[in-house]
Design a protein around this motif. Structure first.
Motif, short mmCIF file in Angstrom:
data_model
loop_
_atom_site.label_atom_id
_atom_site.label_comp_id
_atom_site.label_asym_id
_atom_site.label_seq_id
_atom_site.Cartn_x
_atom_site.Cartn_y
_atom_site.Cartn_z
N THR A 67 0.84 -1.20 0.00
CA THR A 67 0.00 0.00 0.00
C THR A 67 0.88 1.26 0.00
O THR A 67 0.63 2.21 -0.75
CB THR A 67 -0.93 0.00 1.23
N ASP A 147 -7.10 -1.59 -3.41
CA ASP A 147 -6.36 -2.29 -2.35
C ASP A 147 -7.23 -3.44 -1.83
O ASP A 147 -8.46 -3.33 -1.82
CB ASP A 147 -6.04 -1.29 -1.22
N ARG A 251 5.03 -3.74 9.38
CA ARG A 251 4.03 -3.11 10.24
C ARG A 251 4.18 -3.62 11.66
O ARG A 251 4.17 -2.85 12.62
CB ARG A 251 2.62 -3.38 9.72
MG LIG Z 1 -1.94 -2.68 2.48
#
Ligand SMILES: [Mg+2]
Ligand SMILES: Nc1ncnc2c1ncn2[C@@H]1O[C@H](COP(=O)(O)OP(=O)(O)OP(=O)(O)O)[C@@H](O)[C@H]1O
Length: 429
Positions: A67, A147, A251
């Protein structure tokens, strides 16, 4: 002394805004994604020559920067072309039908200056014509980022993508292309040939980050947020190693770091060490699982609880049939009408997507192939969070056989119980 005054002091560690470590912040650079970014730029560069680029599909596991890379590259493109390029971002978890995606596109192009179309009420073909009208008027280029594209297909089937791909072919004057993003490596294979050929895509694969790469990423993201000397290098290494273990997830690594810093600040520690990272990991794992479980819809909770019960009785991996049987009994006890076997199967796949369950498919020779499930986390935590649900809290397991009532049982008895279940086939499906 007033206890609030304990919190007024500025932390000795922090120099910037901790929120910039969160997922919604797009950093200026994405270290270790130079190759992928260059590939995307090369494809989209056709727009500079007023030609339609191939569509892009970005693949990769969670937290690998897909993303962020899509935002980064389209930002560069907009800078290069000026306002003649419009970029529209649709997360297909939120815009989960072709209808809502088209409405979003139309309204984004219209912007503040024109009257928006309502999000409900117009037939699809009217919205489509409106969009075609806008695109024949606008000129320039339109890049649609879809997405979590696999979620759109899962919910609406391949035809939903067909509708969107049609925009590309039908739009006159405006060069239109799609950047699809997905975690599902097999996604393209599930599409029908006519949709696959229309997609005409270039794939960009985002491989998981390794520990060294994550160390660079964390160090880069910490710049300006914390004092460099207050973070021990071993803490960054440990955080990277944990992220790398979790399928190279940036993340997770960044979230861990953020929580560790929060712990250090709250505890008034002047250095961030391994200790804070370990504490953050324990806190993080609990929070994520709890959040994931307590926000599930009721039937998903029931399926998960049935899986736990089955796992406790069989002491290992369990089949869909066993889970379904326990689910069915649970539904009867709770007075809830059960979902079809097909839906339960879908829910099991969703629980897997959330990382709560793992499955393996084994070939059982002439009996065909069977999926076996097991929970990923600590069963006692799962159960505790599930029983926080008001409906499930009244569940006694009275229709389950004895061992399913959360008692520990002996293995022979469990086998006998499971044998009975396997013999008594459910009535429908
Ligand atoms: Mg993503
Ligand atoms: N190379 C990188 N450099 C700096 N930060 C990064 C990098 N890659 C990922 N990140 C950060 O990691 C987090 C996750 O990245 P991102 O949301 O782009 O992952 P994703 O591949 O889209 O994951 P998902 O499949 O779960 O949506 C974001 O905060 C992002 O800023």
């Amino acid at each position: 002394m007033n206890p609030f005054f304990n919190f007024t002091e500025n932390s000795g560690i922090i120099t910037g805004n901790l929120d910039t470590l969160g997922s919604s912040f797009v950093p200026e650079k994405l270290p270790h994604r130079e190759k992928e970014i260059e590939h995307m730029v090369r494809i989209l560069a056709s727009i500079m020559r007023k030609q339609r680029p191939s569509n892009l599909i970005l693949y990769g596991k969670t937290g690998t920067g897909k993303t962020s890379a899509a935002h980064h590259v389209t930002k560069l493109l907009s800078e290069a072309t000026g306002p003649s390029t419009k970029v529209i971002y649709c997360n297909c978890q939120i815009y989960d039908s072709p209808y809502s995606i088209l409405v979003n596109i139309v309204n984004t192009i219209k912007g503040d200056t024109e009257e928006q179309i309502p999000s409900l009420g117009w037939p699809l073909d009217r919205i489509y014509l409106e969009l075609m009208g806008l695109l024949s008027r606008e000129g320039g280029a339109l890049v649609i980022i879809l997405d979590e594209l696999d979620k759109l297909i899962l919910k609406n089937g391949g035809d939903s993508l067909y509708v969107i791909l049609k925009i590309i072919d039908d739009s006159v004057r405006t060069i239109t292309s799609i950047i699809g993003i997905t975690n599902d490596a097999h996604f393209i294979e599930t599409l029908e040939p006519r949709i696959k050929s229309r997609l005409n895509q270039e794939s960009v694969v985002f491989a998981p980050y390794n520990a060294d790469q994550l160390r660079d990423i964390i160090s880069y993201r910490l710049k300006g947020v914390v004092k460099e000397e207050s973070v021990e290098p071993s803490a960054i290494s440990l955080c990277s190693a944990i992220g790398a273990q979790e399928h190279g997830d940036a993340r997770k690594a960044l979230d861990l770091m953020r929580i560790a810093i929060e712990i250090a600040v709250r505890e008034k520690r002047d250095k961030l060490t391994d200790r804070e990272i370990y504490e953050a990991r324990d806190k993080f794992d609990m929070n994520v699982v709890r959040e994931a479980i307590t926000t599930l819809p009721l039937h998903s909770k029931m399926v998960l609880l049935s899986t736990i019960i089955s796992q406790e009785t069989s002491n290992g991996q369990i089949t869909t049939g066993e889970i379904q049987e326990n689910y069915r009994n649970m539904a009867v006890e709770l007075g809830i009408s059960p979902l079809s076997i097909r839906r339960i199967s879908d829910i099991l796949s969703e629980l897997q997507d959330y990382g709560l369950l793992t499955s393996i498919t084994k070939s059982l020779g002439r009996y065909g192939r069977t999926r076996f499930f097991r929970t990923n986390g600590e069963i006692s935590h799962y159960r505790k969070y599930l029983l926080e649900d008001e409906v499930l809290s009244s569940f006694k397991g009275s229709r389950m056989v004895r061992q399913a009532r959360f008692d520990s049982i002996d293995q022979d008895e469990a086998e006998k119980f499971l044998g009975n279940i396997r013999d008594s086939k459910p009535a429908d499906d």
